[in-house]
Write an enzyme that holds these catalytic residues in place. Sequence first.
Site, mmCIF file in Angstrom:
data_model
loop_
_atom_site.group_PDB
_atom_site.id
_atom_site.type_symbol
_atom_site.label_atom_id
_atom_site.label_comp_id
_atom_site.label_asym_id
_atom_site.label_seq_id
_atom_site.Cartn_x
_atom_site.Cartn_y
_atom_site.Cartn_z
ATOM 1 N N VAL A 212 -25.389 -27.184 -73.396
ATOM 2 C CA VAL A 212 -24.424 -26.699 -72.499
ATOM 3 C C VAL A 212 -23.609 -28.268 -72.972
ATOM 4 C CG1 VAL A 212 -25.279 -27.800 -69.517
ATOM 5 C CG2 VAL A 212 -26.560 -26.705 -71.221
ATOM 6 N N ALA B 202 -22.408 -33.002 -73.732
ATOM 7 C CA ALA B 202 -23.196 -31.946 -74.040
ATOM 8 C C ALA B 202 -24.421 -32.320 -74.212
ATOM 9 C CB ALA B 202 -21.919 -31.677 -75.630
ATOM 10 N N LYS B 203 -25.083 -30.940 -74.472
ATOM 11 C CA LYS B 203 -26.467 -30.999 -74.790
ATOM 12 C C LYS B 203 -27.080 -29.559 -75.481
ATOM 13 C CE LYS B 203 -29.762 -34.671 -75.415
ATOM 14 N NZ LYS B 203 -28.813 -36.647 -75.899
ATOM 15 N N GLY B 204 -27.829 -29.690 -76.297
ATOM 16 C CA GLY B 204 -28.097 -28.447 -76.837
ATOM 17 C C GLY B 204 -29.890 -28.552 -76.922
ATOM 18 N N ASP C 206 -31.602 -35.782 -81.429
ATOM 19 C CA ASP C 206 -32.509 -35.844 -80.739
ATOM 20 C C ASP C 206 -33.442 -35.397 -80.904
ATOM 21 O OD1 ASP C 206 -31.324 -36.441 -77.468
ATOM 22 O OD2 ASP C 206 -33.041 -35.154 -77.747
#
Length: 414
Positions: A58, A103-105, A144
């Site tokens: 995202v 962002a993050k995945g 993360d």
Amino acid sequence: MEHTALSVALAQLNLAAQKLELNAGIHKMLSQPKRSIMVSIDIRLDNGDIDVFNGVRVQHWDVRGPFKGGIRYYPGITIDEVKALSMLMTWKCAIADIPYGGAKGGVCIDSKKLTKQELERVTRRYVSLIVDYLGPHRDIPAPDMYTDAQTMAWVMDTYSQLKGYSVPECVTGKPVEVGGSEGRTEATGRGVIHCVKQAAQNIDLKLKGASVAVQGFGNVGYHAAQAAAEIGCKVVAVSDSTGGIYRADGLNPTQVLSHKEKTGSVQGFKDCRNITNQELIETQCEVLIPAAMENQITCSNADKIKARMVAEAANGPTTPEADQALHERGICLIPDILANCGGVTASYFEWVQNLTREHWPLQKVNRKLEEKMTKAFEDVHALSQKEESDLRTGALMLGVGRVANAIKVLGIWP
Ligand code: NAD
């Protein structure tokens, strides 16, 4: 009241928007990510079977610079959770004043159940599916939950293989051997303590000899405990998922770490009393550092907290009701988007070193980290004073305001 990560993130944005009297259109824009990419990751398992895992990346907003954010591997991950985390990254980068968006995945996977070879195939396949949206000037991933430096080395190699040349600046949190930065691992925990030092001055708390309790003894918690001990604090309690330990005259974090490495738990460390995680939160101490996971300080324990200061090293450890209760009790809370922004700040240093083909010594990284954290704290504190608000409201106003101003200046195309 039931909260999801997204409902909390949207409520925080609403609060900032209201205080900033934000344009309704810009508020609407910031409520949604710019892009959400959903992929199916097909891999061959070691036994020859094929399995399929859901993945997502995202990208929230990139008006201040390329997207930046971690990739987490976690079985219960949802797209809404990743959206919320990407939004927090946007504010965090703006507060730290580094030129990134958020962002993050995530990949829906229980990494403990896969072999290292299977995890490598998942990582490479995932990167190959989103590669067109990644890049050192587009979107730069980082580790993360349940991903680490090795995962980032696979990200770098896959991206580089697909481009045809080595691109270390496409990812941060890499091993030092392939362009990782000195001091990146310690940076989040050290950054938390830089904030604690600033906040202590404002509430007239002497840190030399002050008692500190840390929930979560992983990357962030250990380094925060170590940095606290280095400036003369007494680390009286620490914990991990198995429970905690307490010693009134202070613990040596390095010795506790080697005990944990040997036994798998902090519990049972010499001359300590074993305590539960609940007791750790309620421990008699001056500074409480939740560094494990979300929703640890809730309306059921907020009134039992004895600390004068809470530094949110973890993301989202305090529920909104508990936040209000701590504020009413006059407890100083350093919010996550400020307290733990040292990690992404050191990632930014890594990216700059990669782009300039330099490798900075640890002292330089640590000095620059302290400068950035001090400035971020001062900016948030000054705005909170002006607005007569708590630090969380000040941090949200600063982060959201900087992003909104960038949108205003750039305009909307076409
Ligand atoms: P980690 O996996 O290294 O450590 C997590 C620690 O929490 C472990 O010691 C684990 O045993 C403990 N834990 C898990 N459940 C617990 C529970 N119920 N009670 C007490 N302890 C528990 O993770 P990390 O990288 O240290 O991240 C911790 C938090 O900090 C997360 O919220 C993460 O999103 C946030 N954070 C991390 C970074 C970073 O650079 N690593 C940056 C910003 C924010």
